[in-house]
Design an enzyme around this catalytic site. Structure first.
Site, PDB file in Angstrom:
ATOM      1  N   ALA A   1      40.210  43.610  33.699  1.00 26.27           N
ATOM      2  CA  ALA A   1      41.093  44.469  32.890  1.00 26.27           C
ATOM      3  C   ALA A   1      41.414  45.715  33.698  1.00 26.27           C
ATOM      4  CB  ALA A   1      40.380  44.849  31.600  1.00 26.27           C
TER       5      ALA A   1
ATOM      6  N   GLY B   1      37.703  40.418  33.385  1.00 32.50           N
ATOM      7  CA  GLY B   1      38.831  39.664  32.841  1.00 32.50           C
ATOM      8  C   GLY B   1      39.472  38.771  33.883  1.00 32.50           C
TER       9      GLY B   1
ATOM     10  N   GLU C   1      37.565  35.672  33.636  1.00 33.90           N
ATOM     11  CA  GLU C   1      37.871  35.060  32.331  1.00 33.90           C
ATOM     12  C   GLU C   1      39.232  34.377  32.373  1.00 33.90           C
ATOM     13  OE1 GLU C   1      36.994  38.849  30.291  1.00 33.90           O
ATOM     14  OE2 GLU C   1      35.728  37.653  28.970  1.00 33.90           O
TER      15      GLU C   1
ATOM     16  N   GLU D   1      31.087  43.543  32.962  1.00 31.12           N
ATOM     17  CA  GLU D   1      31.346  44.378  31.785  1.00 31.12           C
ATOM     18  C   GLU D   1      30.095  45.086  31.270  1.00 31.12           C
ATOM     19  OE1 GLU D   1      32.463  41.407  32.328  1.00 31.12           O
ATOM     20  OE2 GLU D   1      34.565  41.249  31.768  1.00 31.12           O
TER      21      GLU D   1
HETATM   22  N1  T1G Z   1      41.427  48.008  37.317  1.00 36.34           N
HETATM   23  C1  T1G Z   1      42.183  48.911  37.988  1.00 36.34           C
HETATM   24  N2  T1G Z   1      41.803  49.489  39.149  1.00 36.34           N
HETATM   25  C2  T1G Z   1      40.606  49.121  39.644  1.00 36.34           C
HETATM   26  C3  T1G Z   1      39.764  48.174  39.008  1.00 36.34           C
HETATM   27  C4  T1G Z   1      40.227  47.617  37.798  1.00 36.34           C
HETATM   28  N3  T1G Z   1      39.505  46.702  37.128  1.00 36.34           N
HETATM   29  N4  T1G Z   1      38.650  48.027  39.764  1.00 36.34           N
HETATM   30  C5  T1G Z   1      38.778  48.855  40.816  1.00 36.34           C
HETATM   31  N5  T1G Z   1      39.944  49.511  40.742  1.00 36.34           N
HETATM   32  C6  T1G Z   1      40.472  50.488  41.700  1.00 36.34           C
HETATM   33  C7  T1G Z   1      39.469  51.597  42.001  1.00 36.34           C
HETATM   34  O1  T1G Z   1      39.561  52.585  40.993  1.00 36.34           O
HETATM   35  C8  T1G Z   1      39.989  52.071  43.339  1.00 36.34           C
HETATM   36  O2  T1G Z   1      41.160  52.833  43.081  1.00 36.34           O
HETATM   37  C9  T1G Z   1      40.466  50.779  44.007  1.00 36.34           C
HETATM   38  O3  T1G Z   1      40.646  49.823  42.939  1.00 36.34           O
HETATM   39  C10 T1G Z   1      39.467  50.222  44.962  1.00 36.34           C
HETATM   40  O4  T1G Z   1      38.241  50.154  44.220  1.00 36.34           O
HETATM   41  C11 T1G Z   1      38.371  41.954  29.084  1.00 36.34           C
HETATM   42  C12 T1G Z   1      37.439  44.383  29.431  1.00 36.34           C
HETATM   43  C13 T1G Z   1      36.964  45.317  42.173  1.00 36.34           C
HETATM   44  C14 T1G Z   1      34.786  45.026  43.376  1.00 36.34           C
HETATM   45  O5  T1G Z   1      34.292  46.310  36.237  1.00 36.34           O
HETATM   46  O6  T1G Z   1      33.751  46.514  40.834  1.00 36.34           O
HETATM   47  O7  T1G Z   1      37.593  43.147  32.562  1.00 36.34           O
HETATM   48  O8  T1G Z   1      40.307  55.029  43.969  1.00 36.34           O
HETATM   49  O9  T1G Z   1      36.922  51.496  45.881  1.00 36.34           O
HETATM   50  O10 T1G Z   1      34.834  48.609  46.961  1.00 36.34           O
HETATM   51  O11 T1G Z   1      36.242  41.262  29.688  1.00 36.34           O
HETATM   52  O12 T1G Z   1      36.375  48.196  42.333  1.00 36.34           O
HETATM   53  O13 T1G Z   1      41.639  53.465  45.438  1.00 36.34           O
HETATM   54  O14 T1G Z   1      42.754  54.647  43.516  1.00 36.34           O
HETATM   55  O15 T1G Z   1      35.772  50.037  44.136  1.00 36.34           O
HETATM   56  O16 T1G Z   1      36.793  46.981  47.338  1.00 36.34           O
HETATM   57  C15 T1G Z   1      35.767  44.686  34.628  1.00 36.34           C
HETATM   58  C16 T1G Z   1      35.335  47.163  38.644  1.00 36.34           C
HETATM   59  C17 T1G Z   1      36.704  45.548  33.875  1.00 36.34           C
HETATM   60  C18 T1G Z   1      35.495  45.727  38.210  1.00 36.34           C
HETATM   61  C19 T1G Z   1      36.617  46.418  44.371  1.00 36.34           C
HETATM   62  N6  T1G Z   1      35.981  44.847  36.041  1.00 36.34           N
HETATM   63  N7  T1G Z   1      35.719  47.287  40.015  1.00 36.34           N
HETATM   64  O17 T1G Z   1      35.639  47.147  45.122  1.00 36.34           O
HETATM   65  O18 T1G Z   1      37.113  48.999  46.055  1.00 36.34           O
HETATM   66  S1  T1G Z   1      36.385  45.361  32.148  1.00 36.34           S
HETATM   67  C20 T1G Z   1      35.193  45.666  36.742  1.00 36.34           C
HETATM   68  C21 T1G Z   1      34.859  46.967  41.005  1.00 36.34           C
HETATM   69  C22 T1G Z   1      37.022  43.830  31.765  1.00 36.34           C
HETATM   70  C23 T1G Z   1      37.315  42.037  30.142  1.00 36.34           C
HETATM   71  C24 T1G Z   1      36.821  43.399  30.345  1.00 36.34           C
HETATM   72  C25 T1G Z   1      35.371  47.231  42.387  1.00 36.34           C
HETATM   73  C26 T1G Z   1      35.938  45.966  43.070  1.00 36.34           C
HETATM   74  P1  T1G Z   1      41.498  54.081  44.072  1.00 36.34           P
HETATM   75  P2  T1G Z   1      36.908  50.249  45.070  1.00 36.34           P
HETATM   76  P3  T1G Z   1      36.069  47.930  46.457  1.00 36.34           P
END
Ligand code: T1G
Length: 694
Positions: A61, A102, A105, A125
């Protein structure tokens, strides 16, 4: 539209294209639906590939949409997945690099999944205090089995795609060109008659599902003390096992909606964003060019210098380690080696890696050996005269453009910079002890520190896996300036009626890793004593309880002297309440004519935490910190503030600044109330019904 649509000999390719990680924002979700419907309408299309452009299949997401109407606007992710799964034409998810939350998913809603090796597969999550909210708790167990799925969902930890090769999640693991393989796979299944397999129709087979779920619940309950999400993950998976997919999906939704509103989830999301926001400095553009750091030098091989050197060595950066005397240098090297040997013993480091790391360290007794360093960090004695000698010498020998950093924890970085003719290259890098363990790095910005120096240090901090927070120059920067007010309140409360064990117990129940007195006994009471002595010189009118000075005058510096606020048995670290010290405290109250009273735990927590909040507000007012979340990151990563509370400033928002203001005014009217000078911004924000974090 954050999605591209192309066709290739009967195969439609829908490519998510929402940099940086193809977050499933509204336009991406709508684009996927549009692509599926377009492919369905096109008689020439027999199969569909879903893939991601750039550095991810999808990071889940779109977290930038969290807490905005877009996050729940149709088509929601659940709707998108239903449409993908309901497609009459087979959908093949082609996964590379990252499929998280997501994103995974979505892939689970496809009929087939192929992946490149090395892709990070996760449902993280739970780390945000929620649970997979688009079918992950129902489809993943059906894809990879109950035990593997529960482990991934409850831990939130990523698993490499090749480790899931035989798990039932992927139909193929593709070593070569993923796009080509996806087209070939799609053509193959597109030629087959439907219906195509749906993960939701698979069974969850486990010989003793109920028993395993109970086992999982028991083992999680122990560690999930302050966090509701892990147990809810288990409940949601169990619902699907017991009552079938649809009921499980509905229950998952209920749990998701409930969890996303919890203060714990707000705290975890705050920390997630805060970590990323900290690396963004308002007036330093993201594309500021950085200086290349190929070689680092560290001056001082003591506890701090050795730990600092390890950070760079651990990141593969060679370090020249300078000491003044051979035995100090040898001692420092031996300590570093000892730390690595301990890691090898714990299985955290391979034996051969130990020698490789030690080989990256070049010990020296001569400043001349530092002349090629791109970054020089000094960790010498905390005295301005000593710093002056070091920086004047560095000014002579360091190459032009070398960054000169001081690890000072209290001294004025502007004064240190003035010892050189290159103030623009001088910055503070305040590591926290033990420097090779603690995540926090305060990056202290002098008034002349160049923007590219800051950008370089912030980037380097990520490389050495530190949470870097920029602080302006003031006494104690962010963390120590605030902790001083916390300790002042702790000492006043001893004088007014509390005892060390009660204060520690109360704040540790609130969630702090260690209370102020156990912490002081561990760090050494003489450190605080030296700071107070300086304070009494600089600000004689600053009112402090002298109780801690009395303790230090008896030589009770803490664990290192076998006794401090607590008694310690030789060789043990258990803090035992000390009758001698408690009696001394009671006697001191009498000496200063303070009538002792019973102080409740609530007052203890309020006075300690609001002392942090009040000073934090002043730090924001003065621009020493640029955002409240920076202050929270300092406390979450450097001072043991409980993660489930989100940091002092978020906690204040949770309590409500109206209530914080009333409490501070109440304590200001009590004995020792002169220590409470309410920060103007707290009153202003409270009056406006706002918080520090918006
Ligand atoms: N959405 C938008 N931007 C994201 C993002 C995301 N999910 N994840 C990371 N970014 C941005 C981050 O802010 C940074 O931005 C850039 O990407 C690089 O991130 C329905 C509700 C994916 C493994 O928890 O674990 O899905 O600072 O420095 O080391 O069930 O980011 O460059 O402007 O961390 O290569 C679940 C969280 C959401 C994944 C990449 N997803 N992200 O790591 O780069 S909840 C997460 C990470 C969800 C559903 C539910 C990591 C990464 P900027 P980075 P990285």
């Amino acid at each position: 539209m954050a999605v591209d649509y192309t066709t290739h000999d009967g195969v439609a390719v829908i490519t998510l294209n929402n940099p940086p990680v193809n977050g499933l924002g509204l336009s991406t979700r709508a684009g996927i639906v549009e692509g599926i419907e377009r492919a369905e309408r096109d008689p020439a299309i027999r199969a569909i590939v879903l893939t991601g452009a750039g550095k991810a299949f999808s990071g889940g997401a779109d977290i930038t949409e969290f807490n905005t109407p877009k996050a729940t606007q149709e088509p929601t992710l659940a709707t998108v997945i239903k449409i993908v799964e309901g497609s009459a034409k087979p959908v093949v998810a082609a996964i590379h690099s990252v499929a998280m939350g997501g994103g995974l998913e979505l892939a689970l809603g496809a009929h087939y999944r192929i992946a490149a090796p090395g892709a990070q597969i996760a449902l993280p999550e739970v780390k945000l205090g929620i649970l997979p909210g688009a079918g992950g708790t129902q489809r993943l167990p059906r894809a990879i089995g109950l035990e593997a799925a529960l482990n991934m969902i409850v831990s939130g930890a990523p698993v490499d795609s090749q480790k899931l090769a035989g798990s039932g999640l992927f139909d193929e693991l593709v070593e070569g060109d993923l796009a080509e393989a996806a087209l070939a796979f799609a053509r193959k299944v597109g030629a087959q008659a439907g219906p195509h397999p749906k993960v939701r129709e698979r069974k969850i087979d486990h010989p003793n599902a109920e028993g395993f779920i109970q086992f999982a619940r028991n083992s999680v309950a122990a560690v999930a003390k302050h966090f509701p999400a892990p147990l809810k993950c288990i409940d949601a998976v169990e619902a699907g096992v017991k009552h079938g997919f649809d009921k499980g999906l509905a229950f998952e939704r209920e749990c998701f909606v409930a969890l996303v509103q919890t203060p714990e989830s707000r705290a975890l999301r705050h920390a997630f964003f805060g970590e990323r926001a900290a690396s963004k400095i308002p007036d330093v553009p993201a594309d500021t060019p950085v200086r290349e750091i190929r070689r680092v030098a560290v001056i001082g091989a003591g506890t701090m210098g050795g730990g600092i050197a390890m950070n760079f060595v651990n990141a593969g950066i060679p370090v020249t380690l300078l000491e003044m005397k051979q035995e100090a240098l040898q001692r420092g090297l031996a300590t570093i080696r000892g730390n690595y040997e301990a890691s090898v013993k714990k299985g955290k480091l391979k034996a051969e890696a130990l020698e490789a790391r030690m080989a990256l360290i070049t010990p020296t007794l001569s400043y001349d050996a530092l002349k090629d360093a791109d970054l020089i960090v000094e960790a010498v004695f905390e005295e301005l005269g000593v710093k002056e000698q070091v920086f004047r010498r560095l000014d002579e020998i360091a190459k032009p453009g070398a960054i000169l950093a001081s690890n000072t924890s209290t001294l004025d970085v502007n004064r240190i910079a003035a010892f050189t003719k290159r103030a623009q290259d001088v910055v503070g890098m305040h590591f926290f002890s033990p420097a090779n363990v603690m995540k926090l790095l305060e990056v202290v910005r002098g008034k002349e520190t160049a923007k590219d120096v800051l950008a370089t240090v912030m980037k380097l901090a990520k490389q050495i896996r530190k949470t870097a927070v920029v602080s302006g120059v003031c006494d104690g920067f962010i963390g120590n300036r605030m902790i001083e007010q916390y300790i002042r309140q702790a000492l006043f409360m001893l004088e007014e009626g509390a005892l060390p064990a009660q204060v520690d117990r109360a704040i540790e129940k609130f969630g702090f890793a260690m209370g102020p007195f156990r912490m002081s006994d561990l760090a050494g009471n003489d450190i605080g004593w030296a700071i107070r002595k300086r304070r009494y010189q600089e600000q004689p009118d600053l009112h402090y309880s002298k109780i801690a000075d009395r303790l230090c005058e008896t030589g009770r510096f803490g664990q290192k002297t076998g006794g401090g606020w607590y008694d310690y048995v030789a060789g043990e670290r258990t803090a035992r309440p000390s009758t001698l010290v408690d009696d001394m405290i009671v006697a001191y109250s009498k000496e200063v004519n303070t009538e002792r009273r019973k102080i409740g735990d609530d007052e203890i927590v309020e006075r300690l935490v609001f002392a942090l909040v009040n000073e934090g507000a002043k730090i924001l007012e003065e621009g020493i910190a640029s955002k409240a979340s920076d202050i929270d990151m300092v406390y979450l990563t450097g001072y043991g503030f409980p993660l489930h509370r989100g940091g002092p400033m978020l906690y204040a928002d949770t309590v409500g600044l109206y209530n914080v203001e009333r409490a501070i005014r109440r304590y200001a009217a009590q004995p020792n109330g002169d220590a409470w000078q309410l920060a103007a911004s707290i009153a202003e924000l409270a009056a406006a019904g706002r918080g520090f974090n918006g």
